[in-house]
Design a protein around this motif. Sequence first.
Motif, PDB file in Angstrom:
ATOM      1  N   THR A  62       0.803  -1.224   0.000  1.00 31.26           N
ATOM      2  CA  THR A  62       0.000   0.000   0.000  1.00 31.26           C
ATOM      3  C   THR A  62       0.829   1.263   0.000  1.00 31.26           C
ATOM      4  O   THR A  62       0.368   2.310  -0.419  1.00 31.26           O
ATOM      5  N   ASP A  63       2.093   1.213   0.454  1.00 32.86           N
ATOM      6  CA  ASP A  63       2.891   2.435   0.541  1.00 32.86           C
ATOM      7  C   ASP A  63       4.366   2.091   0.473  1.00 32.86           C
ATOM      8  O   ASP A  63       4.821   1.128   1.092  1.00 32.86           O
ATOM      9  N   ILE A  64       5.108   2.890  -0.276  1.00 29.49           N
ATOM     10  CA  ILE A  64       6.564   2.770  -0.330  1.00 29.49           C
ATOM     11  C   ILE A  64       7.122   4.133   0.044  1.00 29.49           C
ATOM     12  O   ILE A  64       6.778   5.145  -0.570  1.00 29.49           O
ATOM     13  N   ASP A  65       7.974   4.158   1.046  1.00 25.08           N
ATOM     14  CA  ASP A  65       8.540   5.425   1.512  1.00 25.08           C
ATOM     15  C   ASP A  65       9.997   5.511   1.067  1.00 25.08           C
ATOM     16  O   ASP A  65      10.881   4.900   1.675  1.00 25.08           O
ATOM     17  N   ILE A  66      10.240   6.240  -0.040  1.00 24.00           N
ATOM     18  CA  ILE A  66      11.580   6.404  -0.579  1.00 24.00           C
ATOM     19  C   ILE A  66      11.924   7.888  -0.505  1.00 24.00           C
ATOM     20  O   ILE A  66      11.158   8.718  -1.004  1.00 24.00           O
ATOM     21  N   PRO A  67      13.066   8.236   0.080  1.00 21.32           N
ATOM     22  CA  PRO A  67      13.453   9.645   0.114  1.00 21.32           C
ATOM     23  C   PRO A  67      13.627  10.207  -1.301  1.00 21.32           C
ATOM     24  O   PRO A  67      14.069   9.509  -2.216  1.00 21.32           O
ATOM     25  N   PHE A  68      13.288  11.485  -1.472  1.00 16.93           N
ATOM     26  CA  PHE A  68      13.305  12.108  -2.795  1.00 16.93           C
ATOM     27  C   PHE A  68      14.694  12.065  -3.418  1.00 16.93           C
ATOM     28  O   PHE A  68      14.845  11.781  -4.603  1.00 16.93           O
ATOM     29  N   GLY A  69      15.718  12.348  -2.630  1.00 22.74           N
ATOM     30  CA  GLY A  69      17.089  12.349  -3.153  1.00 22.74           C
ATOM     31  C   GLY A  69      17.504  10.990  -3.684  1.00 22.74           C
ATOM     32  O   GLY A  69      18.152  10.890  -4.732  1.00 22.74           O
ATOM     33  N   LEU A 124      18.471  10.114  -7.577  1.00 27.65           N
ATOM     34  CA  LEU A 124      19.730   9.448  -7.890  1.00 27.65           C
ATOM     35  C   LEU A 124      19.494   8.164  -8.680  1.00 27.65           C
ATOM     36  O   LEU A 124      20.216   7.869  -9.637  1.00 27.65           O
ATOM     37  N   PHE A 125      18.467   7.412  -8.312  1.00 25.60           N
ATOM     38  CA  PHE A 125      18.136   6.192  -9.043  1.00 25.60           C
ATOM     39  C   PHE A 125      17.789   6.496 -10.494  1.00 25.60           C
ATOM     40  O   PHE A 125      18.266   5.822 -11.416  1.00 25.60           O
ATOM     41  N   PHE A 126      16.964   7.531 -10.728  1.00 29.29           N
ATOM     42  CA  PHE A 126      16.569   7.856 -12.095  1.00 29.29           C
ATOM     43  C   PHE A 126      17.732   8.410 -12.911  1.00 29.29           C
ATOM     44  O   PHE A 126      17.828   8.151 -14.119  1.00 29.29           O
ATOM     45  N   VAL A 127      18.638   9.139 -12.284  1.00 29.13           N
ATOM     46  CA  VAL A 127      19.821   9.622 -12.995  1.00 29.13           C
ATOM     47  C   VAL A 127      20.702   8.435 -13.402  1.00 29.13           C
ATOM     48  O   VAL A 127      21.178   8.369 -14.543  1.00 29.13           O
ATOM     49  N   LYS A 128      20.891   7.501 -12.489  1.00 29.32           N
ATOM     50  CA  LYS A 128      21.682   6.309 -12.820  1.00 29.32           C
ATOM     51  C   LYS A 128      21.023   5.499 -13.927  1.00 29.32           C
ATOM     52  O   LYS A 128      21.702   4.987 -14.826  1.00 29.32           O
ATOM     53  N   ALA A 129      19.700   5.375 -13.872  1.00 28.96           N
ATOM     54  CA  ALA A 129      18.988   4.619 -14.906  1.00 28.96           C
ATOM     55  C   ALA A 129      19.120   5.300 -16.267  1.00 28.96           C
ATOM     56  O   ALA A 129      19.297   4.629 -17.296  1.00 28.96           O
ATOM     57  N   ALA A 130      19.040   6.629 -16.278  1.00 28.40           N
ATOM     58  CA  ALA A 130      19.174   7.361 -17.540  1.00 28.40           C
ATOM     59  C   ALA A 130      20.583   7.213 -18.103  1.00 28.40           C
ATOM     60  O   ALA A 130      20.761   7.043 -19.317  1.00 28.40           O
ATOM     61  N   LEU A 131      21.589   7.289 -17.241  1.00 28.71           N
ATOM     62  CA  LEU A 131      22.966   7.123 -17.709  1.00 28.71           C
ATOM     63  C   LEU A 131      23.233   5.693 -18.177  1.00 28.71           C
ATOM     64  O   LEU A 131      23.985   5.486 -19.126  1.00 28.71           O
TER      65      LEU A 131
END
Length: 63
Positions: free
Chosen positions: A11-18, A22-29
């Motif tokens: 029902t909920d995932i608590d992931i810090p914004f930073g 960082l995950f999306f930047v790594k995925a894009a690279l």
Amino acid sequence: MPEPSSRTVLTDIDIPFGSLVLFFVKAALAAIPATFIVALILAFIGWIFRLLFGFGHMGGMMT
């Protein structure tokens, strides 16, 4: 006799914004070299098809 499977509802995932940024930047690279690898594989497959079936050859004179 196998046990019946139990269902889990997330029902909920608590992931810090930073961390998420960082995950999306790594995925894009990581997508950049992956794109080149996929392009090389598709170019090789296209080369094989042209070699076997003659796709892409211009037959006769162009008018």
